[in-house]
Design an enzyme around this catalytic site. Structure first.
Site, PDB file in Angstrom:
ATOM      1  N   CYS A 117       0.807  -1.216   0.000  1.00  0.00           N
ATOM      2  CA  CYS A 117       0.000   0.000   0.000  1.00  0.00           C
ATOM      3  C   CYS A 117       0.843   1.271   0.000  1.00  0.00           C
ATOM      4  O   CYS A 117       0.348   2.341  -0.329  1.00  0.00           O
ATOM      5  CB  CYS A 117      -0.916   0.015   1.226  1.00  0.00           C
ATOM      6  SG  CYS A 117      -2.182  -1.257   1.197  1.00  0.00           S
TER       7      CYS A 117
ATOM      8  N   ARG B 209      -5.206   5.454  -1.756  1.00  0.00           N
ATOM      9  CA  ARG B 209      -5.501   4.021  -1.654  1.00  0.00           C
ATOM     10  C   ARG B 209      -5.750   3.613  -0.204  1.00  0.00           C
ATOM     11  O   ARG B 209      -6.697   2.865   0.083  1.00  0.00           O
ATOM     12  CB  ARG B 209      -4.353   3.203  -2.234  1.00  0.00           C
ATOM     13  CG  ARG B 209      -4.644   1.713  -2.217  1.00  0.00           C
ATOM     14  CD  ARG B 209      -3.480   0.879  -2.677  1.00  0.00           C
ATOM     15  NE  ARG B 209      -3.881  -0.523  -2.794  1.00  0.00           N
ATOM     16  CZ  ARG B 209      -3.062  -1.525  -3.053  1.00  0.00           C
ATOM     17  NH1 ARG B 209      -1.774  -1.288  -3.215  1.00  0.00           N
ATOM     18  NH2 ARG B 209      -3.504  -2.757  -3.144  1.00  0.00           N
TER      19      ARG B 209
END
Length: 255
Positions: free
Chosen positions: A153, A199
C-alpha cells in the site's frame, strides 16, 4: 518472486516494456536508422549477461537473474542491428530496469519512512473529515477495525511502477523541453505519495462501512486500480498544467 506484494510491479513493467519495444520497432523504419552490426560489443555484453544469469540463478540472487535479461537483449540487438538501433531502443532497456528487484535490506530501509508518512497523511485527512480514526506507527484504527499499512500500500513497488508509468508517458508524448520532462519526473514522487494516501483512505473507508472481509477481499485488489488511475490522472493533470504555463510564458515573451 512476482507473486509477492513487494515485487508485484515486475510483470506490469515487463509487459509494458514489451509493448514499448513493439512501439519503437514500428518507428524504426520511419527513423531511417542505418543497420551496422556490432558483433564484438554485442557478444561481450551477451556473455556478461549470461554470466550474471548463471550466478543469479544458481545463488538465488534475483538482482542478477532478472537484471541479466536487459544485458542479454541489449547484446542481441547489438549483434544483429548495431549501436544506432540499440540507441533507438535505449528507453525500453532503461524502462526494464524498474523490474529488477532491489535487495530486501534496501527496500525495508526505504519503505518504512514512506509507510509512516502515508499512514500519518491518511489518518490526518480522515480525522478532519470527522471519522473515528487513530494511528500508532503504521497501524490505523478506524471504528472497531485495525488496518496495517503494508509494503504493497505504500512501498517502493508502487513508487517504481508509477515512476516508470510517468517516464513512459513522457517518452510517448515526446515533449521537447528537457526542463519540463525533468520537472514532471520529479513530481511523480509526490504524485505517487498522494496516490498511496488515496488508496489507504479508500481501504480504510471500505473496511469502516462494509467490514473487514470487504477490505481484504476483491475491493482490496480493486483499490490497487484506484491507485494507478489516480496517479495517471494526476500525471496527465500536472502535465496539462505545465503545458498551459509553458504556452502562457511563451506568449508573454513573444509580446
Amino acid at each position: 518472486m512476482w507473486s509477492e506484494d513487494r515485487h508485484a510491479h515486475g510483470p506490469i513493467v515487463f509487459l509494458v516494456s514489451l509493448w514499448f519495444f513493439y512501439y519503437k520497432a514500428k518507428l524504426l523504419q520511419e527513423a531511417k536508422i542505418s543497420v551496422i552490426p556490432s558483433p564484438l560489443a554485442g557478444w561481450s555484453i551477451l556473455l556478461l549477461g549470461l554470466v550474471f544469469y548463471v550466478i543469479g540463478r544458481s545463488q538465488t540472487f534475483y538482482i542478477f537473474e532478472v537484471g541479466s535479461l536487459v544485458l542479454v537483449l541489449l547484446g542481441i540487438v547489438l549483434i544483429f542491428w548495431g549501436a544506432k538501433v540499440a540507441q533507438h531502443f535505449w528507453f525500453a532497456f532503461f524502462f526494464m530496469l524498474f523490474m529488477v528487484p532491489l535487495p530486501a535490506s534496501v527496500v525495508d530501509a526505504l519503505t518504512q519512512p514512506m509507510k509512516v508518512a502515508v499512514s500519518y497523511a491518511a489518518e490526518f485527512i480522515l480525522y478532519h473529515l470527522d471519522y473515528p480514526v487513530a494511528r500508532s506507527g503504521v497501524i490505523i484504527t478506524i471504528g472497531q477495525y485495525q488496518l496495517l499499512v503494508a509494503d504493497a500500500c505504500a512501498g517502493l513497488n508502487s513508487l517504481f511502477t508509477l515512476e516508470a508509468l510517468g517516464l513512459l508517458y513522457m517518452n510517448v508524448m515526446r515533449h521537447e523541453s528537457a526542463f519540463r520532462n525533468a520537472l514532471l519526473a520529479i513530481l511523480i514522487v509526490p504524485i505517487s505519495f498522494a496516490s498511496n494516501v488515496t488508496r489507504v483512505m479508500v481501504l480504510s473507508l471500505i473496511t469502516y462501512y462494509w467490514g473487514d472481509s470487504a477490505g481484504q477481499g476483491f475491493l482490496h485488489e480493486f483499490s490497487g486500480m484506484v491507485l494507478f488511475i489516480t496517479a495517471l490522472l494526476l500525471i496527465i493533470g500536472v502535465d496539462s498544467m505545465l503545458r498551459a504555463i509553458t504556452v502562457a510564458w511563451s506568449k508573454r515573451r513573444a509580446r
